[in-house]
Design a protein around this motif. Sequence first.
Motif, PDB file in Angstrom:
ATOM      1  N   MET A  36      26.210  10.080  39.193  1.00 16.43           N
ATOM      2  CA  MET A  36      24.937  10.622  39.699  1.00 16.43           C
ATOM      3  C   MET A  36      24.053   9.476  40.175  1.00 16.43           C
ATOM      4  SD  MET A  36      24.886  13.955  39.299  1.00 16.43           S
ATOM      5  CE  MET A  36      23.145  14.341  39.328  1.00 16.43           C
ATOM      6  N   LEU A  37      23.438   9.658  41.321  1.00 18.96           N
ATOM      7  CA  LEU A  37      22.476   8.686  41.860  1.00 18.96           C
ATOM      8  C   LEU A  37      21.101   9.322  41.866  1.00 18.96           C
ATOM      9  CD1 LEU A  37      24.455   7.431  44.975  1.00 18.96           C
ATOM     10  CD2 LEU A  37      23.966   6.106  42.929  1.00 18.96           C
ATOM     11  N   GLY A  38      20.123   8.609  41.351  1.00 25.50           N
ATOM     12  CA  GLY A  38      18.744   9.132  41.355  1.00 25.50           C
ATOM     13  C   GLY A  38      18.582  10.169  40.264  1.00 25.50           C
ATOM     14  N   THR A  39      17.542  10.040  39.454  1.00 21.89           N
ATOM     15  CA  THR A  39      17.369  10.964  38.333  1.00 21.89           C
ATOM     16  C   THR A  39      15.984  11.586  38.277  1.00 21.89           C
ATOM     17  OG1 THR A  39      16.843   9.009  36.998  1.00 21.89           O
ATOM     18  CG2 THR A  39      19.082   9.876  36.824  1.00 21.89           C
ATOM     19  N   SER A  40      14.965  10.861  38.736  1.00 26.79           N
ATOM     20  CA  SER A  40      13.602  11.391  38.593  1.00 26.79           C
ATOM     21  C   SER A  40      13.263  12.324  39.751  1.00 26.79           C
ATOM     22  CB  SER A  40      12.590  10.244  38.544  1.00 26.79           C
ATOM     23  OG  SER A  40      12.425   9.705  39.830  1.00 26.79           O
ATOM     24  N   SER A  41      12.244  13.146  39.530  1.00 26.15           N
ATOM     25  CA  SER A  41      11.854  14.136  40.548  1.00 26.15           C
ATOM     26  C   SER A  41      11.232  13.463  41.774  1.00 26.15           C
ATOM     27  CB  SER A  41      10.852  15.126  39.945  1.00 26.15           C
ATOM     28  OG  SER A  41       9.728  14.412  39.470  1.00 26.15           O
ATOM     29  N   THR A  42      10.814  12.202  41.618  1.00 21.38           N
ATOM     30  CA  THR A  42      10.160  11.512  42.740  1.00 21.38           C
ATOM     31  C   THR A  42      11.157  10.740  43.616  1.00 21.38           C
ATOM     32  OG1 THR A  42       9.743   9.619  41.300  1.00 21.38           O
ATOM     33  CG2 THR A  42       7.981  11.239  41.499  1.00 21.38           C
ATOM     34  N   ASP A  43      12.422  10.695  43.201  1.00 27.30           N
ATOM     35  CA  ASP A  43      13.402   9.917  43.967  1.00 27.30           C
ATOM     36  C   ASP A  43      13.523  10.439  45.394  1.00 27.30           C
ATOM     37  OD1 ASP A  43      14.139   8.050  42.075  1.00 27.30           O
ATOM     38  OD2 ASP A  43      15.629   9.363  41.167  1.00 27.30           O
ATOM     39  N   GLN A  44      13.452   9.503  46.347  1.00 27.60           N
ATOM     40  CA  GLN A  44      13.624   9.867  47.762  1.00 27.60           C
ATOM     41  C   GLN A  44      15.102  10.125  48.073  1.00 27.60           C
ATOM     42  OE1 GLN A  44      11.068  10.162  50.048  1.00 27.60           O
ATOM     43  NE2 GLN A  44       9.662   9.840  48.348  1.00 27.60           N
ATOM     44  N   VAL A  45      15.971   9.471  47.304  1.00 28.16           N
ATOM     45  CA  VAL A  45      17.416   9.621  47.530  1.00 28.16           C
ATOM     46  C   VAL A  45      18.063  10.093  46.237  1.00 28.16           C
ATOM     47  CG1 VAL A  45      19.561   8.428  48.114  1.00 28.16           C
ATOM     48  CG2 VAL A  45      17.448   7.785  49.263  1.00 28.16           C
ATOM     49  N   LYS A  46      18.863  11.133  46.345  1.00 29.40           N
ATOM     50  CA  LYS A  46      19.653  11.600  45.209  1.00 29.40           C
ATOM     51  C   LYS A  46      21.046  11.906  45.708  1.00 29.40           C
ATOM     52  CE  LYS A  46      15.991  13.679  42.467  1.00 29.40           C
ATOM     53  NZ  LYS A  46      15.533  14.860  41.746  1.00 29.40           N
ATOM     54  N   GLY A  47      21.993  11.912  44.800  1.00 35.19           N
ATOM     55  CA  GLY A  47      23.333  12.258  45.256  1.00 35.19           C
ATOM     56  C   GLY A  47      24.373  12.127  44.176  1.00 35.19           C
ATOM     57  N   VAL A  48      25.580  12.482  44.548  1.00 33.51           N
ATOM     58  CA  VAL A  48      26.744  12.335  43.675  1.00 33.51           C
ATOM     59  C   VAL A  48      27.800  11.559  44.450  1.00 33.51           C
ATOM     60  CG1 VAL A  48      28.545  13.535  42.378  1.00 33.51           C
ATOM     61  CG2 VAL A  48      26.258  14.556  42.570  1.00 33.51           C
ATOM     62  N   LEU A  49      28.356  10.530  43.804  1.00 35.73           N
ATOM     63  CA  LEU A  49      29.440   9.757  44.410  1.00 35.73           C
ATOM     64  C   LEU A  49      30.707   9.978  43.593  1.00 35.73           C
ATOM     65  CD1 LEU A  49      27.673   6.327  45.062  1.00 35.73           C
ATOM     66  CD2 LEU A  49      27.869   8.279  46.596  1.00 35.73           C
ATOM     67  N   MET A  50      31.807  10.173  44.271  1.00 33.07           N
ATOM     68  CA  MET A  50      33.089  10.337  43.587  1.00 33.07           C
ATOM     69  C   MET A  50      33.925   9.092  43.846  1.00 33.07           C
ATOM     70  SD  MET A  50      35.856  13.418  43.958  1.00 33.07           S
ATOM     71  CE  MET A  50      34.708  14.704  43.482  1.00 33.07           C
ATOM     72  N   LEU A  51      34.226   8.375  42.758  1.00 31.27           N
ATOM     73  CA  LEU A  51      34.965   7.115  42.854  1.00 31.27           C
ATOM     74  C   LEU A  51      36.386   7.337  42.348  1.00 31.27           C
ATOM     75  CD1 LEU A  51      34.660   4.035  43.474  1.00 31.27           C
ATOM     76  CD2 LEU A  51      34.068   3.729  41.072  1.00 31.27           C
ATOM     77  N   GLN A  52      37.348   6.873  43.107  1.00 30.58           N
ATOM     78  CA  GLN A  52      38.753   6.965  42.719  1.00 30.58           C
ATOM     79  C   GLN A  52      39.368   5.585  42.909  1.00 30.58           C
ATOM     80  OE1 GLN A  52      41.088   9.808  44.971  1.00 30.58           O
ATOM     81  NE2 GLN A  52      42.376  10.244  43.202  1.00 30.58           N
ATOM     82  N   GLN A  54      34.301  10.739  47.957  1.00 31.81           N
ATOM     83  CA  GLN A  54      33.326  11.734  48.387  1.00 31.81           C
ATOM     84  C   GLN A  54      31.925  11.226  48.067  1.00 31.81           C
ATOM     85  OE1 GLN A  54      31.762  13.879  50.374  1.00 31.81           O
ATOM     86  NE2 GLN A  54      33.627  15.113  50.265  1.00 31.81           N
ATOM     87  N   ALA A  55      30.988  11.542  48.953  1.00 34.18           N
ATOM     88  CA  ALA A  55      29.587  11.214  48.728  1.00 34.18           C
ATOM     89  C   ALA A  55      28.761  12.410  49.170  1.00 34.18           C
ATOM     90  CB  ALA A  55      29.190   9.969  49.516  1.00 34.18           C
ATOM     91  N   ASP A  56      27.857  12.821  48.332  1.00 36.60           N
ATOM     92  CA  ASP A  56      26.990  13.965  48.617  1.00 36.60           C
ATOM     93  C   ASP A  56      25.556  13.475  48.414  1.00 36.60           C
ATOM     94  OD1 ASP A  56      25.463  16.436  48.212  1.00 36.60           O
ATOM     95  OD2 ASP A  56      27.433  17.400  48.234  1.00 36.60           O
ATOM     96  N   ILE A  57      24.827  13.313  49.508  1.00 39.30           N
ATOM     97  CA  ILE A  57      23.528  12.619  49.447  1.00 39.30           C
ATOM     98  C   ILE A  57      22.409  13.503  49.984  1.00 39.30           C
ATOM     99  CG2 ILE A  57      22.235  10.603  50.297  1.00 39.30           C
ATOM    100  CD1 ILE A  57      25.072   9.250  50.578  1.00 39.30           C
ATOM    101  N   ASN A  58      21.320  13.566  49.220  1.00 37.13           N
ATOM    102  CA  ASN A  58      20.093  14.233  49.664  1.00 37.13           C
ATOM    103  C   ASN A  58      19.029  13.173  49.900  1.00 37.13           C
ATOM    104  OD1 ASN A  58      20.757  17.093  49.517  1.00 37.13           O
ATOM    105  ND2 ASN A  58      20.981  16.722  47.319  1.00 37.13           N
TER     106      ASN A  58
END
Length: 286
Positions: free
Chosen positions: A61-77, A83-87
């Motif tokens: 998981m990337l970014g945890t607080s409600s104020t984060d400008q960037v959040k996402g999930v990275l899948m590392l193999q 896979q990268a899913d970024i908001n």
Amino acid sequence: MGFAMASAAERAVLEEEFKWLLQEEVHGVLRQLQDILKEASHRFALPVGGTEGPVKQENFMLGTSSTDQVKGVLMLQGDALCQADINLKMPRNNQLLHFTFREDKQWKLQQIQDARNHVNQAIYLLTNRDVNYQFKTGSEVLKLMDAVMLQLTRARNRLTTPATLTLPEIASSGLTKMFTPALPSDILVNFYINLNKLCLTVYQLHALQPNSTKNFRPTGGSILHNPGAMFECGSQRYEVSHVHKVECVVPWLNDALVFFTVSLQLCQQLKDKISVFSSYWNYRPY
């Protein structure tokens, strides 16, 4: 007492100790190093053929607080981001953008691949002499330890020192073409490893007008560029307006770094022991 002053009995004791060090203790240290570095190599979990199954995928998981400008999930193999899913929340209009890797794409993390290659090279150096091999001189052991330490230092440096890139290099990187929907022209992204962390940096750009009175100074290479950094891409000039960096800890990278440190200490301790004897005499076998 210097060796020149030592008695024949003392000399004999020293020579016996040194012979034991070369014939027994050195091999003990080599075995210890092999065990530690094989553990380190397993942490990288890259398939090397044979009976190993597919490498497991890990989500971060990337970014945890409600104020984060960037959040996402990275899948590392292993050494690949599969896979990268970024908001991304745009500061100027609070618009929310969503990007994912295209189905057919994954991004190789060269730092991980290189670090593991250096570990395997160190293991090769250690296993190149079987248990029956007799080390004849201290300098032979020192040479081996230096070669192993060089590989371990390079492995560690690959993880602790990300590449310095210019903004045009980031803009022209294959990473920019990995996303769906495609990244807008005013967004740049970069992934890298820093110590035990997987980092994502998002740069938001402001296009400079051709008649802009701003003094244009292209920025050189850097791991992380700051707001105000400028560059030219094609015929368009840009300035970085916002920078967002998010990161997550990868536990097995932390393990690998600890293994590197312990191994380097073991190598150094053996070198120090050899040097103590070398300070008495330049050992020559009969």
